[in-house]
Each structure stands twice: as structure tokens, then as C-alpha cells.
Design a protein around this motif. Sequence first.
Motif, PDB file in Angstrom:
ATOM      1  N   CYS A   7       3.429   2.018   5.391  1.00 26.65           N
ATOM      2  CA  CYS A   7       3.538   0.663   5.944  1.00 26.65           C
ATOM      3  C   CYS A   7       3.168  -0.339   4.858  1.00 26.65           C
ATOM      4  CB  CYS A   7       2.615   0.503   7.155  1.00 26.65           C
ATOM      5  SG  CYS A   7       3.061   1.579   8.505  1.00 26.65           S
ATOM      6  N   PRO A   8       4.177  -0.909   4.217  1.00 24.61           N
ATOM      7  CA  PRO A   8       3.862  -1.869   3.160  1.00 24.61           C
ATOM      8  C   PRO A   8       3.189  -3.112   3.729  1.00 24.61           C
ATOM      9  CG  PRO A   8       6.244  -1.743   3.536  1.00 24.61           C
ATOM     10  CD  PRO A   8       5.606  -0.729   4.415  1.00 24.61           C
ATOM     11  N   ASN A   9       2.248  -3.640   2.958  1.00 23.06           N
ATOM     12  CA  ASN A   9       1.555  -4.859   3.345  1.00 23.06           C
ATOM     13  C   ASN A   9       1.785  -5.916   2.257  1.00 23.06           C
ATOM     14  OD1 ASN A   9      -0.144  -4.154   1.218  1.00 23.06           O
ATOM     15  ND2 ASN A   9      -1.758  -3.362   2.540  1.00 23.06           N
ATOM     16  N   ALA A  10       1.088  -7.025   2.363  1.00 23.82           N
ATOM     17  CA  ALA A  10       1.285  -8.112   1.396  1.00 23.82           C
ATOM     18  C   ALA A  10       0.957  -7.662  -0.030  1.00 23.82           C
ATOM     19  CB  ALA A  10       0.437  -9.320   1.779  1.00 23.82           C
ATOM     20  N   VAL A  11      -0.047  -6.828  -0.186  1.00 28.92           N
ATOM     21  CA  VAL A  11      -0.418  -6.348  -1.522  1.00 28.92           C
ATOM     22  C   VAL A  11       0.695  -5.478  -2.095  1.00 28.92           C
ATOM     23  CG1 VAL A  11      -2.072  -4.936  -2.815  1.00 28.92           C
ATOM     24  CG2 VAL A  11      -2.891  -6.486  -1.032  1.00 28.92           C
ATOM     25  N   THR A  12       1.214  -4.580  -1.277  1.00 30.23           N
ATOM     26  CA  THR A  12       2.294  -3.697  -1.727  1.00 30.23           C
ATOM     27  C   THR A  12       3.515  -4.506  -2.145  1.00 30.23           C
ATOM     28  OG1 THR A  12       1.543  -2.106  -0.062  1.00 30.23           O
ATOM     29  CG2 THR A  12       3.653  -1.669  -1.103  1.00 30.23           C
ATOM     30  N   TYR A  13       3.947  -5.396  -1.266  1.00 33.58           N
ATOM     31  CA  TYR A  13       5.125  -6.210  -1.580  1.00 33.58           C
ATOM     32  C   TYR A  13       4.890  -7.070  -2.823  1.00 33.58           C
ATOM     33  CZ  TYR A  13       8.039  -5.230   2.511  1.00 33.58           C
ATOM     34  OH  TYR A  13       8.854  -4.636   3.426  1.00 33.58           O
ATOM     35  N   THR A  14       3.741  -7.705  -2.909  1.00 31.73           N
ATOM     36  CA  THR A  14       3.454  -8.572  -4.055  1.00 31.73           C
ATOM     37  C   THR A  14       3.479  -7.780  -5.351  1.00 31.73           C
ATOM     38  OG1 THR A  14       2.178 -10.077  -2.674  1.00 31.73           O
ATOM     39  CG2 THR A  14       1.782 -10.189  -5.049  1.00 31.73           C
ATOM     40  N   THR A  15       2.951  -6.570  -5.323  1.00 35.90           N
ATOM     41  CA  THR A  15       2.944  -5.727  -6.516  1.00 35.90           C
ATOM     42  C   THR A  15       4.360  -5.391  -6.957  1.00 35.90           C
ATOM     43  OG1 THR A  15       0.817  -4.786  -5.855  1.00 35.90           O
ATOM     44  CG2 THR A  15       2.095  -3.550  -7.472  1.00 35.90           C
TER      45      THR A  15
END
Length: 152
Positions: A7-15
Amino acid sequence: MTNKDHCPNAVTYTTVINGYCKIGDLGTAHKLLDEMRECGVVPNSLTYSVLIRLVFRRRDVEYGRELMRKLWERMKDENDPSLNTAAFANLIDSLCREGFFNEVFRIAEETPQGISVNEELVYRHMIDALCRAGRNHGPEWLPREVGPLSST
């Protein structure tokens, strides 16, 4: 990621967005930003600052300013002050690195970030970024009440 039950979150997407921005792929970075929103993940202030870096590197000042307006709005709603501080530092570093010193001075005058970032940190980071970019006379333009940089 979602196919593998991540489950991607804001940190995952931003990275991942940051990775595409580093290789200059703004189109894919935008697709990820759209996907992020479609999945109900809210872009944070750092997400906008990594996009802004590439936009100014491409010299698209108007779009960069539009993204900065979104960044300032997002900062007002951000609950984590460390995200705002990191996003602000990334923005100022990017503007200085790309030679957009007038944008830095405009931010110093207008303080669009408001109280979203500690005022002392704002000016200290501006001074540091301007000096690292070779604009040693730039800090003279910033408010005097900031004082000398500490060695810590």
C-alpha cells in the motif's frame, strides 16, 4: 506495488516521483502524482518541492510558481512541521542551485510559507543556500535580526 499487496503512501510516492525528477522525466512524475491522488493519497509539501526542482531546472518559471502556490497551500494543512522544513529547504536549495535568486528574495519578502516553517530556520537556510551558490552578498538583503549562523 499494489499488485504485490504493498500500500503506497505519500512517502513511497514522493520517493518514486523524486527518482523520476532526478532523471528528468516530468511526464512520469506527473502520472504518479495523478495516480497518487486517484488512490486517495494526499501529496505532502515535500512531494511538491521535488516536482518544483525539476520544473525550475527546465526553466518553466510560471509553472514553478504555480506549483509553489500549491506548496504554500499544502504547508498550511501539514501536521508534520519537519515535512514543511524539509520541503522549504529543498525548494530554496533548488532555486539557488538553478540561479533563481530573485525567487528566493521574493520568498524572503512575501513569506508565503507563513508560520508553516520556523522563521529563524527560514532565514538561516536562505543564507546558507545563497552562500553555497556563491551569492555571498545575497544575505545582506535578508533581515538583520537573523544573526550569525551557528556552528552547530
